[in-house]
Design a protein around this motif. Structure first.
Motif, mmCIF file in Angstrom:
data_model
loop_
_atom_site.group_PDB
_atom_site.id
_atom_site.type_symbol
_atom_site.label_atom_id
_atom_site.label_comp_id
_atom_site.label_asym_id
_atom_site.label_seq_id
_atom_site.Cartn_x
_atom_site.Cartn_y
_atom_site.Cartn_z
ATOM 1 N N HIS A 153 24.081 63.322 4.329
ATOM 2 C CA HIS A 153 23.245 64.163 5.197
ATOM 3 C C HIS A 153 24.074 65.111 6.048
ATOM 4 O O HIS A 153 25.289 65.024 6.118
ATOM 5 C CB HIS A 153 22.333 63.286 6.069
ATOM 6 N N ARG A 154 23.327 66.020 6.667
ATOM 7 C CA ARG A 154 23.921 66.980 7.613
ATOM 8 C C ARG A 154 22.934 67.144 8.758
ATOM 9 O O ARG A 154 21.730 67.194 8.548
ATOM 10 C CB ARG A 154 24.156 68.327 6.923
ATOM 11 N N VAL A 155 23.463 67.212 9.990
ATOM 12 C CA VAL A 155 22.610 67.293 11.179
ATOM 13 C C VAL A 155 22.995 68.540 11.977
ATOM 14 O O VAL A 155 24.186 68.847 12.138
ATOM 15 C CB VAL A 155 22.756 66.036 12.061
ATOM 16 N N ARG A 156 21.961 69.226 12.474
ATOM 17 C CA ARG A 156 22.199 70.467 13.221
ATOM 18 C C ARG A 156 21.243 70.533 14.409
ATOM 19 O O ARG A 156 20.103 70.072 14.326
ATOM 20 C CB ARG A 156 21.934 71.660 12.303
ATOM 21 N N ASN A 157 21.734 71.098 15.509
ATOM 22 C CA ASN A 157 20.844 71.367 16.640
ATOM 23 C C ASN A 157 20.204 72.725 16.404
ATOM 24 O O ASN A 157 20.848 73.755 16.563
ATOM 25 C CB ASN A 157 21.627 71.364 17.956
ATOM 26 N N THR A 158 18.932 72.724 16.028
ATOM 27 C CA THR A 158 18.228 73.979 15.758
ATOM 28 C C THR A 158 17.425 74.455 16.964
ATOM 29 O O THR A 158 16.716 75.455 16.876
ATOM 30 C CB THR A 158 17.273 73.807 14.556
ATOM 31 N N GLY A 159 17.536 73.738 18.078
ATOM 32 C CA GLY A 159 16.783 74.123 19.273
ATOM 33 C C GLY A 159 17.539 75.140 20.112
ATOM 34 O O GLY A 159 18.614 75.619 19.749
ATOM 35 N N ASP A 160 16.941 75.461 21.271
ATOM 36 C CA ASP A 160 17.538 76.444 22.184
ATOM 37 C C ASP A 160 18.297 75.781 23.322
ATOM 38 O O ASP A 160 18.881 76.467 24.161
ATOM 39 C CB ASP A 160 16.432 77.334 22.780
ATOM 40 N N ASP A 161 18.254 74.463 23.380
ATOM 41 C CA ASP A 161 18.897 73.735 24.473
ATOM 42 C C ASP A 161 19.871 72.694 23.913
ATOM 43 O O ASP A 161 19.884 72.420 22.713
ATOM 44 C CB ASP A 161 17.842 73.020 25.335
ATOM 45 N N VAL A 162 20.647 72.093 24.806
ATOM 46 C CA VAL A 162 21.560 71.027 24.407
ATOM 47 C C VAL A 162 20.748 69.863 23.827
ATOM 48 O O VAL A 162 19.722 69.476 24.384
ATOM 49 C CB VAL A 162 22.383 70.543 25.614
ATOM 50 N N ALA A 163 21.208 69.348 22.705
ATOM 51 C CA ALA A 163 20.588 68.154 22.110
ATOM 52 C C ALA A 163 21.522 66.968 22.319
ATOM 53 O O ALA A 163 22.749 67.098 22.230
ATOM 54 C CB ALA A 163 20.327 68.360 20.623
ATOM 55 N N ILE A 164 20.926 65.814 22.601
ATOM 56 C CA ILE A 164 21.698 64.585 22.806
ATOM 57 C C ILE A 164 21.039 63.468 22.014
ATOM 58 O O ILE A 164 19.815 63.293 22.072
ATOM 59 C CB ILE A 164 21.765 64.211 24.301
ATOM 60 N N SER A 165 21.842 62.739 21.273
ATOM 61 C CA SER A 165 21.309 61.626 20.481
ATOM 62 C C SER A 165 22.223 60.419 20.609
ATOM 63 O O SER A 165 23.405 60.532 20.950
ATOM 64 C CB SER A 165 21.143 62.021 19.015
ATOM 65 N N MET A 166 21.649 59.272 20.326
ATOM 66 C CA MET A 166 22.366 58.006 20.399
ATOM 67 C C MET A 166 22.520 57.475 18.980
ATOM 68 O O MET A 166 21.594 57.573 18.164
ATOM 69 C CB MET A 166 21.557 57.035 21.238
ATOM 70 N N HIS A 167 23.689 56.903 18.677
ATOM 71 C CA HIS A 167 23.978 56.446 17.320
ATOM 72 C C HIS A 167 24.540 55.033 17.378
ATOM 73 O O HIS A 167 25.480 54.764 18.132
ATOM 74 C CB HIS A 167 25.000 57.376 16.642
ATOM 75 N N VAL A 168 23.979 54.161 16.578
ATOM 76 C CA VAL A 168 24.483 52.794 16.452
ATOM 77 C C VAL A 168 25.008 52.639 15.034
ATOM 78 O O VAL A 168 24.291 52.931 14.068
ATOM 79 C CB VAL A 168 23.380 51.751 16.715
ATOM 80 N N TYR A 169 26.244 52.202 14.903
ATOM 81 C CA TYR A 169 26.890 52.059 13.598
ATOM 82 C C TYR A 169 27.212 50.594 13.318
ATOM 83 O O TYR A 169 27.633 49.867 14.220
ATOM 84 C CB TYR A 169 28.212 52.846 13.557
ATOM 85 N N GLY A 170 27.083 50.219 12.062
ATOM 86 C CA GLY A 170 27.500 48.885 11.659
ATOM 87 C C GLY A 170 28.980 48.818 11.386
ATOM 88 O O GLY A 170 29.420 48.214 10.396
ATOM 89 N N ALA A 171 29.751 49.424 12.233
ATOM 90 C CA ALA A 171 31.213 49.472 12.114
ATOM 91 C C ALA A 171 31.769 49.744 13.502
ATOM 92 O O ALA A 171 31.039 50.196 14.388
ATOM 93 C CB ALA A 171 31.632 50.583 11.154
ATOM 94 N N ASP A 172 33.031 49.486 13.693
ATOM 95 C CA ASP A 172 33.661 49.667 14.998
ATOM 96 C C ASP A 172 34.377 51.009 15.028
ATOM 97 O O ASP A 172 35.524 51.120 14.582
ATOM 98 C CB ASP A 172 34.646 48.526 15.264
#
Ligand SMILES: [Fe+2]
Length: 190
Positions: A153-172
């Motif tokens: 996949h590929r992720v992009r902020n397509t909005g007009d403001d700062v985007a913030i997301s939280m990510h949990v990974y099954g790895a350290d």
């Protein structure tokens, strides 16, 4: 548009730079310790994150919520001592995006602020080309879980403001540097 390689973006992720609420860490740990397979674990952790999605100000200090014109930023929030999971926050200015990539383990993402546009790809049988399989515009509150294989996949902020997301990974990621398995530069079938 600022395109940032994962290695560059994750450079700031080696040390804890924010906070993952204790309640959420406990909920994630409970799900991980059930010992389910990756897709099931991703679904369970997604449910836990959906129930306790924090406000951006609760996980990152103000300077880190502003974004960086050099590229999207990944800030480590928590790494479980036994290495079974880790949590980060990503901050994107408008137009910033990841490379096309996949992950070494299951992953759960939650959008806290702004809009993230995700494109999901598949490899053709001979491995020479990518095809676009799905496109999702994820507003605040969207929580998604996925597990390899099939997570290109590929992720992009397509909005007009700062985007913030939280990510949990099954790895350290505090040890690995990031959870990326591969970055893809293959042509994309129209
Ligand atoms: Fe990803």
């Amino acid at each position: 548009m600022s395109l940032t390689s994962t290695a560059q973006a994750i450079a700031s992720s080696q040390a804890v730079a924010g906070t993952c609420p204790d309640r959420l860490v406990h909920a994630i740990r409970t799900e991980v310790r059930r010992g389910l397979d990756w897709p099931q674990t991703a679904d369970c952790v997604a449910r836990a994150l959906r129930a306790s999605l924090p406000e951006p100000a609760a996980i990152l200090p103000a300077p880190l919520r502003c974004g960086d014109p050099a590229g999207y930023q990944s800030h480590l929030l928590y790494a479980e001592p036994d290495g079974t999971f880790s949590v980060s926050a990503m901050v994107w200015l408008p137009g910033q995006q990841t490379m096309i990539h996949d992950h070494v383990a299951w992953c759960v993402t939650g959008v806290l602020q702004g809009h993230e546009y995700e494109e999901v790809f598949a490899l053709t049988a001979d491995g020479s080309t990518l095809t676009l399989g799905a496109r999702n515009l994820n507003p605040p509150g969207t929580v998604s879980g996925f597990a390899p294989p099939g997570d290109i996949h590929r992720v992009r902020n397509t909005g007009d403001d700062v985007a913030i997301s939280m990510h949990v990974y099954g790895a350290d990621i505090s040890r690995l540097g990031n959870s990326i398995r591969r970055e893809y530069t293959l042509p994309i079938c129209p």
